[in-house]
Design an enzyme around this catalytic site. Structure first.
Site, PDB file in Angstrom:
ATOM      1  N   GLU A   1     -19.121  -4.576   2.538  1.00 62.41           N
ATOM      2  CA  GLU A   1     -20.760  -4.242   1.792  1.00 62.41           C
ATOM      3  C   GLU A   1     -20.694  -4.653   0.838  1.00 62.41           C
ATOM      4  O   GLU A   1     -20.887  -4.876  -0.349  1.00 62.41           O
ATOM      5  CB  GLU A   1     -20.084  -2.235   1.631  1.00 62.41           C
ATOM      6  CG  GLU A   1     -20.232  -1.414   2.178  1.00 62.41           C
ATOM      7  CD  GLU A   1     -20.407  -0.312   1.887  1.00 62.41           C
ATOM      8  OE1 GLU A   1     -20.384  -0.230   0.846  1.00 62.41           O
ATOM      9  OE2 GLU A   1     -19.814   0.585   2.133  1.00 62.41           O
TER      10      GLU A   1
ATOM     11  N   GLU B   1     -18.242   3.551   8.758  1.00 63.12           N
ATOM     12  CA  GLU B   1     -18.357   4.458   7.679  1.00 63.12           C
ATOM     13  C   GLU B   1     -19.939   5.447   8.080  1.00 63.12           C
ATOM     14  O   GLU B   1     -20.788   5.347   7.736  1.00 63.12           O
ATOM     15  CB  GLU B   1     -18.499   3.903   5.996  1.00 63.12           C
ATOM     16  CG  GLU B   1     -17.729   3.462   5.497  1.00 63.12           C
ATOM     17  CD  GLU B   1     -16.833   2.860   4.365  1.00 63.12           C
ATOM     18  OE1 GLU B   1     -18.082   3.727   3.509  1.00 63.12           O
ATOM     19  OE2 GLU B   1     -16.257   2.313   3.983  1.00 63.12           O
TER      20      GLU B   1
HETATM   21  C1  FCB Z   1     -18.915   3.328   0.455  1.00 60.64           C
HETATM   22  C2  FCB Z   1     -17.426   2.721   0.564  1.00 60.64           C
HETATM   23  C3  FCB Z   1     -16.606   3.003   0.475  1.00 60.64           C
HETATM   24  C4  FCB Z   1     -16.963   4.667  -0.829  1.00 60.64           C
HETATM   25  C5  FCB Z   1     -18.085   5.325   0.360  1.00 60.64           C
HETATM   26  C6  FCB Z   1     -18.443   6.760  -0.090  1.00 60.64           C
HETATM   27  O1  FCB Z   1     -19.899   2.110   0.481  1.00 60.64           O
HETATM   28  O2  FCB Z   1     -17.526   1.533   1.309  1.00 60.64           O
HETATM   29  O3  FCB Z   1     -15.227   2.860  -0.342  1.00 60.64           O
HETATM   30  O4  FCB Z   1     -16.841   4.640  -1.533  1.00 60.64           O
HETATM   31  O5  FCB Z   1     -18.798   4.379   0.151  1.00 60.64           O
END
Ligand code: FCB
Length: 443
Positions: A170, A355
């Site tokens: 990210e 994610e």
């Molecule tokens: C993302 C992150 C992870 C966690 C989630 C909720 O942005 O990569 O580490 O904090 O959000």
């Protein structure tokens, strides 16, 4: 408990179900002679991290990793996405290697493979060595070289055993969230520092890819977080604000890495801060990748606000149901993003949802293990991923965030994203209802 609507057999053969975590959020940084990170120092400052929680103990995954991997295996996942901590391996950021740190990741990798799980490595998930932070961290252009040295060491030790490698988790969070909004370490609110870090994080990504290709590592990608940007109202100003927010958040990093350019509306605000070589750097930044990962959670309602410095935007509270983070639940954004990324950015290479997940409330004792909202969140987003596949998107896998409750950055341990509950006083792990729902669906 309601089962998930889709099951493994609804997805193409070989579709990859995984679960994700990150080093600092679970390992316990106090163990194994790791160096100090900028999250340790940030957490000591008043008012930065809820209750001044930090990652010193976290879930003690450093000692309990075998048990955690057993849970991943028992749930029926194919893949585990994890990260390596730079400061655990090189405590001062550059120079001497901490062999205990490197050995830990070596053992972890073997333990993942022994369970017939596929290891997906992210090299940097935010715990910058404090010594590097003191040299300006992501705002110092030299970080690309320092990061390259770390990548060289990890690549050499683990690379040939990895199913995939992504340099940086990210880039938007590493740069904008941490240097313009100030929510994450190092907590700066300075447009110039934000601009420098936006460029340098991409340069470090490019440098890492160069190092890994030099080692003949395969299956290299990147991981970006995206947030669907709705205008808060239909005024021309809010519509423009939402487009600008989209360009900074969603387009800037992807377009740099895949198209070799920065979006015009963002350049308008930051070009004056970029180094004179920025255009030349784009060829390093946009070296070809094999796949692209998308982290997706929510959408934003963006309004123009002339009282604020460029980009003159603020977000407003939207109408949809929210998770415990206060984030709106908007699964359509996931399918729309997958289609947009495939058509406009990555043009046919494999995509992964690296994610996706929700923090749910534990207001009552019952809710601890009965996380209904997480089940319906996963159900809806898995549906959106499935929809994208049906529309022709080459989506190859879907990874849930997160394996277990963990250190949720500025929110400390109060926000819980886990499929597995962690009792922080005993470190006991207990699978939640969502874990069993996923287990049934992907069996
Ligand atoms: C993302 C992150 C992870 C966690 C989630 C909720 O942005 O990569 O580490 O904090 O959000």
């Amino acid at each position: 408990m309601k089962p998930l609507s889709l099951k493994r057999s609804d997805f193409p053969n070989g579709f990859d179900f995984g679960v994700a975590s990150s080093a600092y959020q679970i390992e316990g940084h106090a163990f194994g002679s790791a160096g100090e990170t900028h999250w340790d120092s940030f957490a000591k400052l008043p008012g930065r991290v809820l209750k001044q929680h930090n990652g010193q103990i976290a879930c003690d995954h450093y000692h309990k990793y075998e048990e955690d991997l057993d849970h991943i295996k028992a749930a029926g996942f194919d893949s585990y996405r994890f990260s390596t901590s730079w400061a655990r391996v090189i405590p001062e950021g550059v120079g001497a290697v901490n062999s205990k740190g490197l050995d830990f990741y070596d053992r972890l990798t073997d333990a993942i493979l022994e369970r017939d799980l596929k290891p997906h490595l992210t090299l940097y998930h935010w715990e910058l060595p404090q010594a590097i932070a003191e040299k300006g961290g992501w705002t110092n252009r030299e970080i690309a070289g320092w990061f390259g040295e770390f990548v060289e060491i990890i690549g050499h030790k683990l690379g040939d055993r990895m199913a995939s490698i992504a340099p940086i988790n990210e880039p938007w969070c590493v740069s904008w969230l941490s240097h313009a909004l100030g929510h994450h370490a190092p907590g700066k609110q300075d447009l110039k520092l934000a601009a420098l870090s936006m460029h340098n994080v991409l340069l470090a990504h490019g440098r890492a890819v160069e190092v890994l290709r030099g080692q003949n590592q395969t299956n290299l990608g990147c991981v970006c977080n995206l947030e669907w940007s709705h205008p808060a109202s239909q005024t021309a100003q809010d519509i423009e604000a939402a487009k600008l927010y989209d360009a900074i958040y969603n387009r800037f990093f992807l377009e740099a890495m895949f198209l070799g350019e920065y979006p015009e509306p963002v350049l308008k605000g930051i070009e004056r801060f970029l180094p004179s070589s920025w255009q030349k750097d784009l060829s390093i930044i946009s070296a070809p990748l094999d796949w692209c990962g998308i982290n997706y959670y929510t959408c934003k309602r963006v309004a123009h606000d002339a009282s604020l410095e460029w980009p003159h935007v603020r977000d407003e509270i939207g109408p949809l149901e929210k998770t415990d983070m206060g984030w709106e639940i908007y699964p359509k954004g996931l399918s729309d993003f997958l289609m947009w990324v495939n058509q406009k950015i990555t043009k046919g290479i494999p995509l992964f949802v690296t994610e996706n997940g929700a923090a749910t409330s534990e207001a009552t004792e019952h809710q601890k293990l009965n996380d209904h909202q997480r089940i319906s969140y996963i159900d809806a987003h898995l549906g959106a991923a499935h929809q994208a596949i049906k529309s022709g998107v080459p989506l190859k896998g879907y990874y849930m965030w997160s394996l277990m409750d963990n250190f949720e950055w500025a929110f400390g341990y109060d926000k819980r994203f886990g499929l597995i509950h962690v009792d922080y006083s005993t470190l006991e792990r207990r699978p939640k209802a969502s874990y069993y729902a996923v287990q049934t669906a992907i069996a």
